[in-house]
Design an enzyme around this catalytic site. Structure first.
Site, PDB file in Angstrom:
ATOM      1  N   CYS A 137       0.828  -1.209   0.000  1.00 54.18           N
ATOM      2  CA  CYS A 137       0.000   0.000   0.000  1.00 54.18           C
ATOM      3  C   CYS A 137       0.861   1.257   0.000  1.00 54.18           C
ATOM      4  O   CYS A 137       1.376   1.667   1.048  1.00 54.18           O
ATOM      5  CB  CYS A 137      -0.938  -0.014   1.209  1.00 54.18           C
ATOM      6  SG  CYS A 137      -1.980   1.440   1.305  1.00 54.18           S
ATOM      7  N   CYS A 140      -0.470   4.114   2.118  1.00 55.56           N
ATOM      8  CA  CYS A 140      -0.287   3.951   3.569  1.00 55.56           C
ATOM      9  C   CYS A 140       1.172   4.174   3.971  1.00 55.56           C
ATOM     10  O   CYS A 140       1.449   4.830   4.964  1.00 55.56           O
ATOM     11  CB  CYS A 140      -0.655   2.541   4.031  1.00 55.56           C
ATOM     12  SG  CYS A 140      -2.064   1.808   3.228  1.00 55.56           S
ATOM     13  N   ASP A 141       2.086   3.597   3.215  1.00 59.16           N
ATOM     14  CA  ASP A 141       3.466   3.511   3.692  1.00 59.16           C
ATOM     15  C   ASP A 141       4.473   4.342   2.894  1.00 59.16           C
ATOM     16  O   ASP A 141       5.664   4.331   3.220  1.00 59.16           O
ATOM     17  CB  ASP A 141       3.915   2.034   3.670  1.00 59.16           C
ATOM     18  CG  ASP A 141       3.064   1.179   4.603  1.00 59.16           C
ATOM     19  OD1 ASP A 141       2.642   1.701   5.644  1.00 59.16           O
ATOM     20  OD2 ASP A 141       2.812   0.007   4.283  1.00 59.16           O
TER      21      ASP A 141
END
Ligand code: NDP
Length: 318
Positions: A137, A140-141
């Site tokens: 992701c 997200c990261d």
């Protein structure tokens, strides 16, 4: 086969962000929802580290903590969480019948929040480094890849989108495509190819992620399947962009699915069979969303599904 359950007002499939939000709303509406936690309890957030874009946590929150809090919140309002997954479903009967192992659960309404699972390469070294330099992701990261050289795996639109997004953080992005040709759309590909921070490797397979002992990705052992060449690419992050699998196979033939197996919905939650809406069944979160796939959008559609259930049961006279 046993039939030990009374007819439920609502059953929720999945315990990710969508399912748990639906459980909170259905619980507060006194529907005593039963949540079948599924194969991946807590969903994709439970394997994420820091979530920095969920409103309400100015310093971010760990994915598992966010999920744990949602569970507690749902249980506080009477949701029953069961470590089980669906083995069969019959949506043609009233009430609907759900098979869970040897048991049959009858329910007046159903919220499908079974999510989607990111595709992984399946290498043991990759699995060992999830959360330690390996991620599926970018949204997200990506932030954690700031100032680093990284790799994105895949040759479709997801990979191009991730690669372009990650140039905001990483100094260099190497896109590793296992095939000669790309699957990505022309426009996405052109953007990625034109970007000075993005480089491409074709016909290239990942044989191993290096850094398991240090619990920190150090590089990728690569193999060009055309030339036979083997070498190591030093990278600190690897993002998988090889697609997602919606967890909707058990509804094949009972609900309209799109060509990639996502549940087709109208207004994000209403499901159908042969184009005809099925009352009492709703889908929410990633099992019906290939576009946004965010925790907050999953939560939003989970809320919508629960509100619709409430309305539907009221119409049934419950
Ligand atoms: P795709 O199925 O289009 O592409 C998957 C890519 O991953 C392919 O390059 C495939 O390689 C590769 N791949 C699959 N499995 C492996 C593996 N085990 N090892 C290495 N490589 C692998 O998936 P996407 O998620 O990219 O796209 C899905 C759909 O969503 C598409 O319709 C796409 O257009 C859409 N989408 C649109 C976006 C946008 O418009 N902004 C953004 C993201 C997705 P190979 O070709 O060799 O099979």
């Amino acid at each position: 086969m046993s039939d030990q359950n009374a007819i439920r007002d609502t059953v929720i499939l999945g315990s990710g962000c969508a399912g748990l939000t639906a459980a909170i709303y259905a619980g507060r509406a006194n529907l005593n929802p039963l949540v079948l936690e599924g194969h991946e309890p807590g969903g994709q957030l439970s394997i994420t580290t820091l979530v920095e874009n969920f409103p309400g946590w100015p310093d971010g929150v760990q994915g598992p903590e966010l999920i744990e809090n949602m569970k507690k919140q749902a249980m506080r309002f009477g949701a029953e969480l069961r470590m089980a997954h669906l083995t069969s479903a019959d949506l043609t009967t009233t009430p609907f019948e759900l098979g869970v192992g040897k048991d049959i659960i009858q329910t007046r309404s159903l919220i499908i929040a079974s999510g989607a699972s990111a595709r992984w390469l399946g290498l043991p070294s990759e699995q060992a480094l999830i959360g330690f330099g390996v991620s599926s992701c970018a949204t997200c990261d990506g932030f954690f890849a700031s100032g680093k050289e990284i790799a994105v795996i895949g040759g479709g639109d997801s990979a191009m989108e991730e690669a372009l997004f990650l140039t905001r953080f990483a100094t260099k992005v190497t896109v590793i495509n296992r095939s000669e040709n790309f699957r990505a759309s022309r426009i996405m590909l052109e953007r990625a190819v034109a970007h000075p921070q993005i480089e491409f490797l074709h016909n290239t397979l990942i044989e191993e992620c290096i850094g398991v002992e240090e619990k920190d990705l150090k590089g990728l052992r690569l193999h060009n399947r055309k030339t036979g060449e083997r070498w190591t690419l030093p990278v600190s992050f690897m993002f998988l962009g090889i697609g997602h699998e919606p967890n909707a196979k058990m509804f094949e033939g009972q609900l309209d699915l799109d060509a990639d197996g996502y549940i087709k919905t109208e207004d994000n939650i209403f499901v159908s069979i042969l184009g005809e809406r099925i009352n009492g069944v709703y889908a929410c979160g990633d099992v019906q969303d290939r576009r946004y796939r965010q925790a907050i959008t999953a939560a939003g559609t989970g809320c919508m599904a629960a509100l619709e259930v409430e309305k539907y049961l009221e119409e049934l006279g419950r």
